[in-house]
Design an enzyme around this catalytic site. Structure first.
Site, PDB file in Angstrom:
ATOM      1  N   CYS A  78      24.059  38.022   0.369  1.00 45.47           N
ATOM      2  CA  CYS A  78      23.100  38.383   1.420  1.00 45.47           C
ATOM      3  C   CYS A  78      23.011  37.249   2.442  1.00 45.47           C
ATOM      4  CB  CYS A  78      21.720  38.645   0.832  1.00 45.47           C
ATOM      5  SG  CYS A  78      20.466  38.895   2.116  1.00 45.47           S
ATOM      6  N   VAL A  79      23.266  37.590   3.687  1.00 45.44           N
ATOM      7  CA  VAL A  79      23.336  36.542   4.710  1.00 45.44           C
ATOM      8  C   VAL A  79      21.965  35.903   4.948  1.00 45.44           C
ATOM      9  CG1 VAL A  79      23.136  38.213   6.618  1.00 45.44           C
ATOM     10  CG2 VAL A  79      24.155  35.975   7.029  1.00 45.44           C
TER      11      VAL A  79
END
Lengths: 129, 136, 96
Positions: A78-79
């Site tokens: 997840c960025v």
């Protein structure tokens, strides 16, 4: 069957990574497919490319890599959770003016939408936290 | 999308409407990022056009109490995310009544969102009706 | 039928109350990681009413020296059995 795993536990802090890797081996041995592992919360640290554990301990990042190499499993980080915790690929590092980078292929920084897709596009999603 | 899926409680045989993804929130604000990260997952799923339900249970019910503030160093709680839920069309919000009772709270204490209180059988029906559950 | 995964000890939190509250009459519970502390004889009171539906992961019991200390109503499965439980379930819900 098609499986995806969500990993929320930090490596070497929680048992989650060990449990997830053990489960991954077992599901592959039963003939299933592992399409995706999504790393969220402290799980994003599993992608740390500077990880340097003692030699008599499992190298968790290398274990994830072998899933990508041998079973074409996508390793998605997840960025938003990653950036907060210092997990940046080359592109994000440049964008934020940082020297070096902490995450690289086959790990990929992706949006949370990929967790939603992984949840719904596979027969089973199992969360390890 | 069928009418059944858009009606909050007009459900199937189990008395609960089906949906794509139930996000279960079990942690309160500030002490960890579980609550915020779970709410963000719910919003993204809704933004992707999925039918999303939110179940507040365990300490997750604390997210709904009035009077929350930012923490030390400006740490965000969850109230700003709750306020954004409606914008993302996350309208099916449920609270585990047993979790409220265990904390000495009542429906009157739950003010930040319009929610439906669920007893044991209804919690079971809800987790059965959704095709997937993500817990935080 | 849902499979519930619990990785916390019933001696350190009230999480098992929440799990039991969300379990339907057919649902199954698998104890993993620190959750296997719930397989001890003395934990039976915390996880009552799950006859035939309460499982604990062999590898996590073994690594903690708990394999011979399980309550009679706990069904021990290895990780292969863990996968089999997920196969049979509509979905898996994790509690942590």
């Amino acid at each position: 069957m098609r499986y995806a795993l969500a990993v929320y536990g930090g490596p070497y802090s929680q048992q989650a990574s060990h449990s997830a890797l053990r489960f991954a081996d077992a599901l592959l041995a039963r003939g299933h497919q592992l399409t995706t592992v999504f790393f969220y919360h402290d799980g994003v640290y599993n992608a740390a490319n500077m990880m340097a554990p003692p030699q008599d301990e499992p190298h968790l990042r290398d274990r994830w890599l072998s899933l990508a190499e041998n079973h074409a499993t996508r390793l998605q980080v997840c960025v938003a959770a990653g950036l907060r915790r210092g997990m940046l690929d080359e592109r994000e590092a440049a964008r934020h003016g940082k020297q070096g980078h902490t995450l690289e292929a086959p790990f990929e920084l992706t949006g949370l939408g990929q967790l939603v897709e992984a949840t719904l596009d596979n027969d089973h999603l199992i969360t390890f936290a | 999308m069928s009418d059944v899926m858009t009606a909050p409680l007009a459900g199937d045989d189990a008395g609960m409407a089906a949906g794509d993804l139930l996000v279960m929130l079990r942690h309160g604000p500030h002490g960890s990022s579980w609550l915020r990260e779970g709410l963000e997952a719910a919003m993204v799923a809704a933004a992707f056009g999925r039918e999303v339900g939110l179940l507040f249970t365990g300490d997750g019910v604390m997210a709904l109490l009035e009077g929350q503030q930012v923490g030390p160093l400006g740490q965000k709680g969850s109230d700003n995310l709750l306020a954004a839920l409606e914008m993302y069309d996350v309208e099916r919000c449920y609270v585990d009544a047993a979790a409220l009772r265990a904390r000495g709270l009542t429906a009157q204490d739950v003010t930040l969102l319009p929610v439906t209180l669920l007893e044991h059988d209804e919690v079971v029906a809800l987790t059965t009706a959704f095709s997937r559950v993500l817990s935080f | 039928m849902n499979l519930h995964l619990l990785n916390r000890s019933p001696f350190s939190s009230r999480i098992h109350d929440d799990v039991l509250n969300a379990m339907g009459p057919e649902d199954q519970l698998l104890l993993i990681e620190d959750g296997v502390n719930g397989a001890l004889d003395n934990a039976e009171q915390h996880l009552a009413g799950l006859e035939g539906r309460l499982f604990a992961l062999r590898e996590d019991l073994e690594s903690r020296g708990l394999l011979g200390r399980c309550a009679e109503n706990v069904i021990v499965v290895d990780v292969d059995g863990f996968v089999a439980l997920t196969e049979a379930a509509d979905k898996t819900v994790s509690w942590f």
